[in-house]
Scaffold this active site. Structure first.
Site, PDB file in Angstrom:
ATOM      1  N   GLY A  17       0.901  -1.116  -0.222  1.00 42.54           N
ATOM      2  CA  GLY A  17      -0.286  -0.372   0.129  1.00 42.54           C
ATOM      3  C   GLY A  17       1.045   0.995  -0.144  1.00 42.54           C
ATOM      4  NE  ARG A  78      -2.227  -4.228  -1.238  1.00 45.52           N
ATOM      5  CZ  ARG A  78      -2.434  -3.666  -0.375  1.00 45.52           C
ATOM      6  NH1 ARG A  78      -0.756  -4.321   0.032  1.00 45.52           N
ATOM      7  NH2 ARG A  78      -2.865  -2.515   0.458  1.00 45.52           N
ATOM      8  CB  THR A 131       2.999   0.989   5.756  1.00 41.90           C
ATOM      9  OG1 THR A 131       1.781   0.298   6.217  1.00 41.90           O
ATOM     10  CG2 THR A 131       3.796   0.128   6.736  1.00 41.90           C
ATOM     11  CG  ASP A 133      -1.118  -0.844   7.914  1.00 46.81           C
ATOM     12  OD1 ASP A 133      -1.885   0.630   7.284  1.00 46.81           O
ATOM     13  OD2 ASP A 133      -1.644  -1.590   6.987  1.00 46.81           O
ATOM     14  CG  ASP A 135       1.360  -2.958  10.038  1.00 41.17           C
ATOM     15  OD1 ASP A 135       2.696  -2.657   9.759  1.00 41.17           O
ATOM     16  OD2 ASP A 135       0.861  -3.813   9.464  1.00 41.17           O
ATOM     17  NE  ARG A 177      -2.793  -5.246   5.414  1.00 41.83           N
ATOM     18  CZ  ARG A 177      -1.683  -5.814   4.072  1.00 41.83           C
ATOM     19  NH1 ARG A 177      -1.213  -6.283   4.982  1.00 41.83           N
ATOM     20  NH2 ARG A 177      -1.199  -4.932   3.116  1.00 41.83           N
TER      21      ARG A 177
HETATM   22  P1  ADP Z   1       2.678  -4.664   2.817  1.00 38.79           P
HETATM   23  O1  ADP Z   1       5.097  -3.914   1.969  1.00 38.79           O
HETATM   24  O2  ADP Z   1       2.493  -3.402   2.511  1.00 38.79           O
HETATM   25  O3  ADP Z   1       2.544  -5.579   4.021  1.00 38.79           O
HETATM   26  P2  ADP Z   1       1.604  -6.561   0.902  1.00 38.79           P
HETATM   27  O4  ADP Z   1       1.645  -7.703   2.281  1.00 38.79           O
HETATM   28  O5  ADP Z   1       0.352  -6.545   0.113  1.00 38.79           O
HETATM   29  O6  ADP Z   1       2.118  -5.311   1.923  1.00 38.79           O
HETATM   30  O7  ADP Z   1       2.752  -7.065   0.421  1.00 38.79           O
HETATM   31  C1  ADP Z   1       3.801  -6.659  -0.454  1.00 38.79           C
HETATM   32  C2  ADP Z   1       4.572  -7.815  -1.671  1.00 38.79           C
HETATM   33  O8  ADP Z   1       5.516  -7.665  -1.089  1.00 38.79           O
HETATM   34  C3  ADP Z   1       3.201  -8.547  -1.633  1.00 38.79           C
HETATM   35  O9  ADP Z   1       2.538  -8.274  -2.877  1.00 38.79           O
HETATM   36  C4  ADP Z   1       4.264 -10.174  -2.031  1.00 38.79           C
HETATM   37  O10 ADP Z   1       4.456  -8.678  -3.984  1.00 38.79           O
HETATM   38  C5  ADP Z   1       5.640  -9.607  -1.469  1.00 38.79           C
HETATM   39  N1  ADP Z   1       5.942 -10.045  -0.724  1.00 38.79           N
HETATM   40  C6  ADP Z   1       4.960 -10.229   0.776  1.00 38.79           C
HETATM   41  N2  ADP Z   1       4.626 -11.073   1.190  1.00 38.79           N
HETATM   42  C7  ADP Z   1       5.413 -12.545   0.623  1.00 38.79           C
HETATM   43  C8  ADP Z   1       6.765 -13.234   1.104  1.00 38.79           C
HETATM   44  N3  ADP Z   1       6.312 -14.356   2.033  1.00 38.79           N
HETATM   45  N4  ADP Z   1       7.847 -13.800   0.302  1.00 38.79           N
HETATM   46  C9  ADP Z   1       8.024 -13.157  -1.035  1.00 38.79           C
HETATM   47  N5  ADP Z   1       7.314 -11.207  -1.584  1.00 38.79           N
HETATM   48  C10 ADP Z   1       6.307 -11.351  -0.456  1.00 38.79           C
HETATM   49  O1  F6P Z   2      -1.533  -1.389   4.233  1.00 39.01           O
HETATM   50  C1  F6P Z   2      -2.010   0.054   4.316  1.00 39.01           C
HETATM   51  C2  F6P Z   2      -3.633  -0.061   3.870  1.00 39.01           C
HETATM   52  O2  F6P Z   2      -4.487   1.045   3.309  1.00 39.01           O
HETATM   53  C3  F6P Z   2      -3.624  -1.443   5.222  1.00 39.01           C
HETATM   54  O3  F6P Z   2      -4.931  -0.102   6.298  1.00 39.01           O
HETATM   55  C4  F6P Z   2      -5.095  -1.798   4.066  1.00 39.01           C
HETATM   56  O4  F6P Z   2      -5.793  -2.996   5.247  1.00 39.01           O
HETATM   57  C5  F6P Z   2      -5.234  -1.878   2.917  1.00 39.01           C
HETATM   58  O5  F6P Z   2      -3.986  -1.583   3.292  1.00 39.01           O
HETATM   59  C6  F6P Z   2      -5.722  -1.878   1.755  1.00 39.01           C
HETATM   60  O6  F6P Z   2      -5.135  -2.781   0.777  1.00 39.01           O
HETATM   61  P1  F6P Z   2      -6.089  -1.739  -0.954  1.00 39.01           P
HETATM   62  O7  F6P Z   2      -5.235  -0.947  -1.039  1.00 39.01           O
HETATM   63  O8  F6P Z   2      -5.351  -3.701  -0.987  1.00 39.01           O
HETATM   64  O9  F6P Z   2      -7.302  -2.064  -0.231  1.00 39.01           O
END
Ligand code: ADP
Ligand code: F6P
Length: 325
Positions: A17, A78, A131, A133, A135, A177
């Site tokens: 995000g 993502r 982020t 969040d 978190d 989240r």
């Molecule tokens: P954030 O980085 O904000 O937590 P996401 O959880 O959507 O957002 O993760 C972003 C991207 O990081 C995912 O779309 C994927 O490409 C990569 N990613 C997430 N988890 C994994 C994982 N376990 N192994 C490899 N790549 C990952």
């Molecule tokens: O991680 C940032 C965030 O905005 C969270 O607070 C929320 O739950 C999520 O991303 C929403 O994701 P998306 O952009 O895929 O709707």
């Protein structure tokens, strides 16, 4: 033969995000890199762009006029494919073809999981926490959180105006989240009567009691700040009506929390962290994440970060209760 091996070319990407302040972080990586005679490649659309080779060289003006802008000039995505061995192998090939020896990954814990895997494959990776969040377990603050909280506060005061005029109860759902920090910080700073977060159990009867007591005392409004992780906004509205006859209005704030020009706090944090990432890559460090703890910039092993649960600030949560009696 020994001798120092200098990193000559690094990449930077934003993933997951978007968060206000990501541009300030990109700018810092690019400018600190160029200052140190390192070529900096901008990778577009996060890991998806890495797999597809969406890569361009950044120069000083690539990041001009960006520090105050919301969103991310590199775009973000993502990418499910990157979670597979096949996808990551494609990415590794692209990194080799482009001669990118080190990578700054600006994102949240998901993006750090990806960075961890690349570092295990020999790519020097540094995680920069971007982020809204807040978190991540190892850092007090992430880039974007302060701006998001301020955005929520701005909206809360507007909702409060309408809420007072109609003598209404407002349920305001904020993002985060599974983390309740946006609700907690905006709840305390916005003077919410109740703060509901996924980290703490809450009792619907207590909320209703407080609502009724407030009405009896002549309070004109009641603000319930609720984190999306509770998944409870509309259910709560229903329950309040059933138990008290009071009609509440729900506002889901949504993506406005991710947009807008970042606060000074986020820009400064992002600038320091971006420059630190370059410093670590120049020292040939890998698999590390940058954070801020007790107002000091820190870096630690990415494995350590990802293995820990974030601690919720219980004392601050209790304070929201004390100050809203
Ligand atoms: P954030 O980085 O904000 O937590 P996401 O959880 O959507 O957002 O993760 C972003 C991207 O990081 C995912 O779309 C994927 O490409 C990569 N990613 C997430 N988890 C994994 C994982 N376990 N192994 C490899 N790549 C990952
Ligand atoms: O991680 C940032 C965030 O905005 C969270 O607070 C929320 O739950 C999520 O991303 C929403 O994701 P998306 O952009 O895929 O709707």
């Amino acid at each position: 033969m020994g001798g120092e091996r200098l990193v000559k070319r690094i990449g930077v990407l934003t993933s997951g995000g978007d968060a206000p302040g990501m541009n300030a972080a990109i700018r810092a990586v690019v400018r600190a890199g160029i200052y140190n005679n390192i070529e900096v490649m901008g990778i577009e659309r996060g890991y998806a762009g890495l797999i597809n080779g969406e890569i361009k060289e950044m120069n000083l003006s690539s990041v001009g006029d960006s520090i105050h802008r919301g969103g991310t000039i590199l775009k973000t995505a993502r990418c499910e494919e990157f979670k597979t061995d096949e996808g990551r192998n494609k990415a590794l090939n692209v990194l080799n073809i482009f001669g990118i020896e080190g990578l700054g990954v600006i994102g949240g814990d998901g993006s750090f999981n990806g960075a961890q895997k690349l570092s295990h494959e020999g790519i020097k990776t540094i995680g920069i926490p971007g982020t809204i969040d807040n978190d991540l377990s190892y850092t007090d603050y992430t880039i974007g959180f302060d701006t998001a909280v301020n955005t929520v506060l701005d909206v809360v005061s507007k909702i409060r105006d309408s809420s007072i005029s109609h003598e209404r109860t407002s349920i305001i759902e904020v993002m985060g989240r599974h983390c309740g920090d946006i609700a907690l910080y905006a709840g305390l700073a916005g003077g919410a009567e109740s703060v509901l977060v996924p980290e703490e159990k809450f009792d619907i009867d207590n909320i209703c009691e407080k609502l009724i007591q407030g009405k009896v005392r002549g309070k004109l409004h009641h603000i319930i700040m609720l984190a999306e992780g509770t998944g409870y906004a509309f259910e709560l509205k229903k329950k309040i009506l059933e138990k008290t006859g009071i009609e509440a209005r729900v506002t889901v704030l949504g993506y406005i929390q991710r947009g807008g020009s970042s606060t000074a706090i986020d820009r400064i944090l992002a600038s320091k962290m971006g420059a630190k990432a370059v410093e670590l890559l120049m020292e040939e460090k890998s698999g590390r994440v940058i954070g801020i703890k007790n107002n000091q910039l820190i870096d630690l092993d990415i494995d350590e970060d990802l293995s820990k649960e974030r601690e919720f600030d219980k004392r601050m949560y209790e304070l929201t209760k004390i100050l809203s009696i």
